[in-house]
Design an enzyme around this catalytic site. Structure first.
Site, PDB file in Angstrom:
ATOM      1  N   HIS A   1      -7.373   2.693   6.248  1.00 31.05           N
ATOM      2  CA  HIS A   1      -7.795   3.462   5.079  1.00 31.05           C
ATOM      3  C   HIS A   1      -6.525   3.954   4.377  1.00 31.05           C
ATOM      4  O   HIS A   1      -5.954   4.971   4.751  1.00 31.05           O
ATOM      5  CB  HIS A   1      -8.649   4.636   5.593  1.00 31.05           C
ATOM      6  CG  HIS A   1      -9.203   5.530   4.532  1.00 31.05           C
ATOM      7  ND1 HIS A   1     -10.544   5.550   4.216  1.00 31.05           N
ATOM      8  CD2 HIS A   1      -8.624   6.441   3.725  1.00 31.05           C
ATOM      9  CE1 HIS A   1     -10.758   6.448   3.265  1.00 31.05           C
ATOM     10  NE2 HIS A   1      -9.605   7.006   2.944  1.00 31.05           N
TER      11      HIS A   1
ATOM     12  N   HIS B   1      -4.019   5.014   1.085  1.00 39.39           N
ATOM     13  CA  HIS B   1      -3.947   5.624  -0.244  1.00 39.39           C
ATOM     14  C   HIS B   1      -2.759   4.999  -0.963  1.00 39.39           C
ATOM     15  O   HIS B   1      -1.763   4.642  -0.344  1.00 39.39           O
ATOM     16  CB  HIS B   1      -3.795   7.146  -0.135  1.00 39.39           C
ATOM     17  CG  HIS B   1      -5.106   7.827   0.131  1.00 39.39           C
ATOM     18  ND1 HIS B   1      -5.631   8.793  -0.691  1.00 39.39           N
ATOM     19  CD2 HIS B   1      -6.012   7.649   1.121  1.00 39.39           C
ATOM     20  CE1 HIS B   1      -6.803   9.195  -0.210  1.00 39.39           C
ATOM     21  NE2 HIS B   1      -7.058   8.520   0.888  1.00 39.39           N
TER      22      HIS B   1
ATOM     23  N   CYS C   1      -5.597  13.055  -4.306  1.00 34.64           N
ATOM     24  CA  CYS C   1      -5.010  13.630  -3.107  1.00 34.64           C
ATOM     25  C   CYS C   1      -4.515  15.005  -3.503  1.00 34.64           C
ATOM     26  O   CYS C   1      -3.665  15.123  -4.383  1.00 34.64           O
ATOM     27  CB  CYS C   1      -3.861  12.770  -2.600  1.00 34.64           C
ATOM     28  SG  CYS C   1      -2.958  13.568  -1.259  1.00 34.64           S
TER      29      CYS C   1
ATOM     30  N   ASN D   1      -7.259   6.610  -3.339  1.00 34.73           N
ATOM     31  CA  ASN D   1      -7.491   5.548  -2.363  1.00 34.73           C
ATOM     32  C   ASN D   1      -7.020   4.199  -2.898  1.00 34.73           C
ATOM     33  O   ASN D   1      -6.911   4.001  -4.098  1.00 34.73           O
ATOM     34  CB  ASN D   1      -8.991   5.456  -2.094  1.00 34.73           C
ATOM     35  CG  ASN D   1      -9.520   6.685  -1.391  1.00 34.73           C
ATOM     36  OD1 ASN D   1      -9.589   7.761  -1.971  1.00 34.73           O
ATOM     37  ND2 ASN D   1      -9.872   6.546  -0.129  1.00 34.73           N
TER      38      ASN D   1
END
Lengths: 300, 300
Positions: free
Chosen positions: B207, B209, B240, B249
């Site tokens: 996952h 960013h 963020c 993301n």
């Protein structure tokens, strides 16, 4: 993953970045930018192009820029030299190194320099000969290595043929260009593995465009395939005339950041480089696409 | 380079993307977006979060969204479930799968969910138990795996401890989060090689960013280390809170593009996905950072 300890970043922004800009950056600003780049720890700067000013008005002051920059020891100041007239000017300007360029795809080569690939070789050969006679190293650019806006995919065999001819002219290094930013990491891996079967890996550099956001991933694939020289352009400066809204070259400071974060030494002071990037961004009067600049300025 | 034939892209935009947005997207628009995503060929969509609406007002309509979406066969519709109250709501909404979350760094865990790591385990255990009793699979998120905004680097041993506890609760897969977008490809390679010494690679998802533009390069490193499941958020939606102007993301469509260009099958129709991305971008009323959207719209 195979990673080197050191890489060489070659800054091509003052030539490749500016050449597509409509705004004419003043000679004074060009000189200041190049001087700031020189102080960042870069070892190579492509300063300008000695093509006819009619074709690239943005770089019509190449001679003056060369005469005004402060040359730092250990930094190579190169220029693009397309033909005999360019050679004359480049020698007069006392450039450190010549760069010659052509495409791996015939159609792109014709559209770009109005000659077939076969017709281009003798022209570049003359430039390379004259340069070498004057004691200059000669670097080659091959564009559309990973795809052509007209011909689509380009066979690696065609790339090999062009590389072979350029190396036989005494070109010491070829920068493989993903001119329209269409390369993907798997393709980069495959093309390089074929090329390094025939030529040493250290005779290649990679020149990516970030049109589809893949420049850093492609760079990683290049590192893993044994390449240690990469071209970058300050702030990602440099448009691509074939893709609306496309980002340009890989941003040098984004490359530097990735390399240094991975513990790969560039010899470049990141903050000093970023300062030079901010300077030229301000002179251009428009936001540049490089991610580190965006982050610095709080843009999304 | 080691590349798989297929990957699974898990779309987390409707939850992870929207949760930081100040604008409340209407339930109707959320449902339309999720329905469009459902039709793109995605196999997994994280629809919403059952945290208390006080904490995430943007997702206060989780129950209603679940009741209104058109569920396609073969698509898993999951939700974040933080505690007992959330479990009750998630079961009532008949979510297909539960997701639980925590941090690998204690300070981030405290700031994010107001508990130490040790205090968090029993809460998640209860959620996981209740979910599994009701026949739901349970997925885990571990954030700050590659760096914490408060504690800096996070030891892989700490990540392993948290993974071990989550797996022992019956979590089938852990999504390793680079919460502040600070990971680099070498680190991704190193961390994963350590983790897959202890656990099977197919129990991890990544996952990323894209704060520093490294999401795709990190994804490539993840693929090369044997990971085949990746989280993405439509358009790169998802801020963020720790980095001014940071992108959020990894953009799902940028991931899909890279995978498919490399010949890695996602099962997703790129153009249908892009349509869904354009839809939510319009609903949000602001340009999203994903590169493919920029290219489509001619933005730099």
């Amino acid at each position: 993953m195979r990673l080197p300890e050191d890489v060489i970043l070659k800054e091509v922004g003052p030539r490749d970045g500016l050449q597509n800009e409509k705004v004419f950056i003043s000679t004074e600003d060009k000189v200041e930018w190049i001087n700031q780049l020189s102080e960042s720890g870069l070892s190579y700067i492509e300063v300008s192009s000695f093509v006819h000013p009619k074709w690239i008005p943005a770089l019509s002051d190449a001679d003056e820029v060369f005469s005004k920059i402060t040359r730092q020891p250990g930094v190579t100041y190169s220029a693009l030299v397309p033909n005999a007239k360019g050679t004359e000017r480049a020698l007069k300007a006392n450039v450190d190194e010549f760069a010659v360029f052509m495409s791996a795809s015939d159609t792109h080569n014709r559209k770009n320099i109005n000659k077939s690939i076969e017709e281009t070789f003798p022209v570049l050969e003359e430039v390379a000969d004259e340069g070498r006679k004057a004691g200059k190293k000669v670097r080659g650019y091959v564009s559309t290595v990973f795809g052509c806006p007209y011909d689509g995919k380009v066979a690696v065999s065609e790339v090999k043929k062009v590389c072979d001819r350029l190396f036989s002219m005494g070109v010491y290094e070829i920068s493989l260009g993903d001119t329209i930013g269409i390369a993907n990491p798997k393709q980069v891996d495959e093309v390089l593995r074929e090329l390094v079967n025939d030529f040493d890996a250290d005779r290649f550099a990679l020149h990516f465009h970030d049109t589809r956001g893949l420049a850093l991933a492609n760079t990683l694939a290049g590192l893993n395939a044994g390449i240690t020289t990469f071209d970058g352009s300050t702030g990602g400066l440099g448009g691509c005339p074939y893709a609306k809204g496309a980002s340009g070259n890989a941003a040098s400071e984004d490359l530097i950041f990735m390399f240094e974060e991975m513990g790969i030494n560039t010899g470049i002071d990141f903050n000093k480089f970023l300062k030079a990037a901010s300077f030229i961004e301000k002179a251009l009067g428009k936001p540049l696409p490089g991610r580190q600049l965006k982050l610095l300025e709080g843009r999304t």
